[in-house]
Every structure is written in structure tokens, then in C-alpha cells.
Write an enzyme that holds these catalytic residues in place. Structure first.
Site, PDB file in Angstrom:
ATOM      1  CG  HIS A   1      -2.160 -22.251 -60.138  1.00  0.00           C
ATOM      2  ND1 HIS A   1      -2.616 -23.537 -60.076  1.00  0.00           N
ATOM      3  CD2 HIS A   1      -2.938 -21.618 -61.051  1.00  0.00           C
ATOM      4  CE1 HIS A   1      -3.634 -23.681 -60.905  1.00  0.00           C
ATOM      5  NE2 HIS A   1      -3.853 -22.528 -61.516  1.00  0.00           N
TER       6      HIS A   1
ATOM      7  CG  HIS B   1      -4.347 -17.400 -62.342  1.00  0.00           C
ATOM      8  ND1 HIS B   1      -3.826 -17.814 -63.544  1.00  0.00           N
ATOM      9  CD2 HIS B   1      -5.030 -18.459 -61.843  1.00  0.00           C
ATOM     10  CE1 HIS B   1      -4.177 -19.072 -63.762  1.00  0.00           C
ATOM     11  NE2 HIS B   1      -4.921 -19.490 -62.751  1.00  0.00           N
TER      12      HIS B   1
HETATM   13  P1  AMP Z   1      -5.890 -22.943 -63.837  1.00  0.00           P
HETATM   14  O1  AMP Z   1      -6.908 -22.975 -64.929  1.00  0.00           O
HETATM   15  O2  AMP Z   1      -6.228 -22.002 -62.734  1.00  0.00           O
HETATM   16  O3  AMP Z   1      -5.536 -24.334 -63.349  1.00  0.00           O
HETATM   17  O4  AMP Z   1      -4.603 -22.316 -64.495  1.00  0.00           O
HETATM   18  C1  AMP Z   1      -3.509 -23.036 -64.935  1.00  0.00           C
HETATM   19  C2  AMP Z   1      -2.663 -22.066 -65.703  1.00  0.00           C
HETATM   20  O5  AMP Z   1      -1.387 -22.633 -65.900  1.00  0.00           O
HETATM   21  C3  AMP Z   1      -3.217 -21.725 -67.102  1.00  0.00           C
HETATM   22  O6  AMP Z   1      -3.463 -20.333 -67.171  1.00  0.00           O
HETATM   23  C4  AMP Z   1      -2.112 -22.169 -68.035  1.00  0.00           C
HETATM   24  O7  AMP Z   1      -1.942 -21.308 -69.124  1.00  0.00           O
HETATM   25  C5  AMP Z   1      -0.894 -22.187 -67.130  1.00  0.00           C
HETATM   26  N1  AMP Z   1       0.152 -23.106 -67.534  1.00  0.00           N
HETATM   27  C6  AMP Z   1       0.023 -24.409 -67.860  1.00  0.00           C
HETATM   28  N2  AMP Z   1       1.219 -24.939 -68.164  1.00  0.00           N
HETATM   29  C7  AMP Z   1       2.130 -23.943 -68.036  1.00  0.00           C
HETATM   30  C8  AMP Z   1       3.543 -23.851 -68.227  1.00  0.00           C
HETATM   31  N3  AMP Z   1       4.272 -24.898 -68.621  1.00  0.00           N
HETATM   32  N4  AMP Z   1       4.142 -22.664 -67.986  1.00  0.00           N
HETATM   33  C9  AMP Z   1       3.423 -21.601 -67.610  1.00  0.00           C
HETATM   34  N5  AMP Z   1       2.089 -21.621 -67.401  1.00  0.00           N
HETATM   35  C10 AMP Z   1       1.455 -22.773 -67.623  1.00  0.00           C
END
Ligand code: AMP
Length: 136
Positions: free
Chosen positions: A99, A101
Site C-alpha cells: 500500500h 500512503h
Molecule cells: P502501514 O503501517 O504502512 O502498514 O499502514 C497500514 C495503514 O492501514 C494504517 O495507517 C492503518 O490505519 C490503515 N488501516 C488498517 N486497517 C484499515 C481499514 N480497515 N481501513 C482503512 N485503513 C486501515
């Protein structure tokens, strides 16, 4: 992939605030945003992180990042962006599905989100040599 929260979002098993979708990518708002309008872009097909992806997907990711960033600027008044991907737990990766950001920044907000470490030219030269020696 079983037990992957982002695969469940792709499958429609859990909800999201969808921003954009095409055959390859899905984009939605981060549920714990770093800032207003924090958007996540994911490839629909499960891979653990960006380094596992086919480079060809990069073109679509850049194109969609541009399209969504423009919409965040116009829709929410963002001025600047940090566009980041975390790879591995030491880098803060919590969801092990690729993903990107898109984190908007608004006028007057602080600039850098990392702290620079002290180094010197000898260290930098050594590091560059070690990295270059392993380039294919
Ligand atoms: P990372 O730390 O780069 O793995 O980021 C994962 C991101 O996914 C975090 O910023 C979370 O807030 C986001 N996240 C986790 N679950 C969900 C969800 N169900 N819907 C939207 N964002 C999510």
C-alpha cells in the site's frame, strides 16, 4: 489472502471509504489518518510489499497518485504531500499487503516527518561503495 485485512476490503467483506477503483488498484481513506484526507492506494492482488510487485504496476500507481492528489488539493485544500510506503516492521509496516500512503499537508504544518541523523563523508562513501557493489 486469508486473514489479510486489505484483501478483505478488496473482496467487500469489510467496508471502506472508497475513493477510487479500477481493475488493478483500489483506493480508500485510512481509518487512522495521519492527517485530513489521508488516502491509501493498494494493488488488488495480494503481495506483501512494494518490493514484491511487478514494476509495471508502478505506472498505474503514479498515475492514480497524481489523480487523487489533485482531487485532495482541490477538494480539501491540501498544499503538499508525503507519499510513502512502509516495507517491513522496522519501517512501521503493519498491514502486509502493498500500500501507498498519500498524506496531505496543509498550509502552516510542519515539514519533514523524519529526523536526519549525523554522518560524515567517510561513512557516506563507504555506504555508497557497499550498495553499488551489490547492484545487478
Ligand atoms: P502501514 O503501517 O504502512 O502498514 O499502514 C497500514 C495503514 O492501514 C494504517 O495507517 C492503518 O490505519 C490503515 N488501516 C488498517 N486497517 C484499515 C481499514 N480497515 N481501513 C482503512 N485503513 C486501515
Amino acid at each position: 489472502m486469508k486473514n489479510c485485512i486489505f484483501c478483505k476490503i478488496v473482496a467487500g467483506e469489510i467496508p471502506c471509504n472508497k475513493i477510487y477503483e479500477d481493475e488493478e488498484l483500489l483506493s480508500f481513506l485510512d481509518i487512522n489518518p495521519a492527517n485530513k484526507g489521508h488516502v491509501i492506494i493498494i494493488p488488488k492482488k495480494h503481495k506483501e510489499n512494494l518490493l514484491e510487485e511487478n514494476p509495471k504496476i508502478g505506472e498505474n500507481i503514479v498515475k492514480i497518485s497524481q489523480k487523487i492528489s489533485k482531487a485532495i488539493k482541490e477538494g480539501l485544500g491540501a498544499k503538499s504531500f508525503n507519499i510513502v510506503t512502509n516495507i517491513g516492521k522496522e519501517a512501521g509496516q503493519e498491514v502486509f499487503h502493498t500500500h501507498i500512503h498519500l498524506i496531505p499537508k496543509y498550509e502552516g504544518e510542519e515539514t519533514h516527518f523524519w529526523k536526519a541523523k549525523k554522518t560524515n563523508i567517510t561513512e557516506l562513501t563507504l555506504q555508497a561503495e557497499k550498495i553499488i557493489s551489490k547492484l545487478d
